[in-house]
Write an enzyme that holds these catalytic residues in place. Structure first.
Site, PDB file in Angstrom:
ATOM      1  N   HIS A  37       0.846  -1.197   0.000  1.00 48.75           N
ATOM      2  CA  HIS A  37       0.000   0.000   0.000  1.00 48.75           C
ATOM      3  C   HIS A  37       0.881   1.247   0.000  1.00 48.75           C
ATOM      4  O   HIS A  37       2.061   1.178   0.336  1.00 48.75           O
ATOM      5  CB  HIS A  37      -0.932   0.000   1.216  1.00 48.75           C
ATOM      6  CG  HIS A  37      -0.183   0.060   2.522  1.00 48.75           C
ATOM      7  ND1 HIS A  37       0.216  -1.068   3.206  1.00 48.75           N
ATOM      8  CD2 HIS A  37       0.264   1.108   3.257  1.00 48.75           C
ATOM      9  CE1 HIS A  37       0.866  -0.720   4.305  1.00 48.75           C
ATOM     10  NE2 HIS A  37       0.916   0.603   4.359  1.00 48.75           N
ATOM     11  N   HIS A 121       5.474   5.924  -0.884  1.00 45.28           N
ATOM     12  CA  HIS A 121       6.257   4.715  -1.103  1.00 45.28           C
ATOM     13  C   HIS A 121       5.395   3.476  -0.877  1.00 45.28           C
ATOM     14  O   HIS A 121       4.288   3.576  -0.351  1.00 45.28           O
ATOM     15  CB  HIS A 121       7.452   4.686  -0.142  1.00 45.28           C
ATOM     16  CG  HIS A 121       7.028   4.501   1.283  1.00 45.28           C
ATOM     17  ND1 HIS A 121       6.525   5.540   2.050  1.00 45.28           N
ATOM     18  CD2 HIS A 121       6.992   3.397   2.071  1.00 45.28           C
ATOM     19  CE1 HIS A 121       6.213   5.081   3.253  1.00 45.28           C
ATOM     20  NE2 HIS A 121       6.482   3.789   3.287  1.00 45.28           N
TER      21      HIS A 121
END
Length: 179
Positions: A37, A121
């Site tokens: 995620h 990220h």
């Protein structure tokens, strides 16, 4: 108390490409596909009533759907304190706006402001005292990482708890972005 964060789930077809990059660092705790995620806001441990206030504030976010790409690789920590390697996210004004909306929602729920700089990220592995040359070689091998474009049309509120193998996550609520 419940430990929460908000994030954009990575589509499985994009995540499959990340799984192929999970090698080359001895002792790394590589994350499974379902854990991939892009974090938007770490909330931490909160009482149920605060979680309800946050849910209400998140439900009020009005933002358009947008396209996104993963690009590059990096790490958190320095030297012997490197503790994670990640796939980067291509610069995106809509993503930054969405993240700011999550910060406003957190403040509306009386949470403390986030003090860390936002770095979009996808965590690929957690590390504990890794070999610096191995991390350097992994970064060099993955610094040109680029995913196909994918559509972001929702985000989620997740709960998190620690297990022997790292953190486990559960989607508590999903919120749609405007088409």
């Amino acid at each position: 108390m419940i430990r929460l964060f908000t994030a954009i789930a990575i589509p499985p077809e994009i995540g499959e490409g990340l799984l192929s990059r999970q090698h080359g660092i001895e002792g790394a705790r590589w994350r499974p596909l379902e854990a991939f995620h892009i974090p938007l806001r770490f909330v931490g441990d909160v009482a149920e009533d605060v979680a309800a206030d946050l849910d209400e504030a998140l439900a009020g976010i009005a933002a358009p759907a947008f396209d996104l790409e993963l690009a590059g690789a990096g790490h958190f920590g320095e030297g012997a304190d490197i503790h994670a390697v990640w796939a980067g996210v291509d610069e995106s004004a809509p993503l930054r706006q969405l993240q700011k909306s999550h910060e406003r929602a957190a403040r509306a729920a009386d949470l403390k402001p986030e003090s860390r700089l936002y770095t979009p990220h996808v965590t690929l592995a957690y590390l504990k005292r890794p070999s610096i040359p191995e991390v350097g070689a992994w970064l060099q091998a993955n610094n040109l990482l680029r995913s196909p474009t994918f559509r972001v049309d929702r985000f989620g509120l997740y709960s998190s708890w620690r297990t022997r193998d790292g953190s486990a996550y559960r989607l508590e609520r999903e919120y749609s972005l405007d088409a």
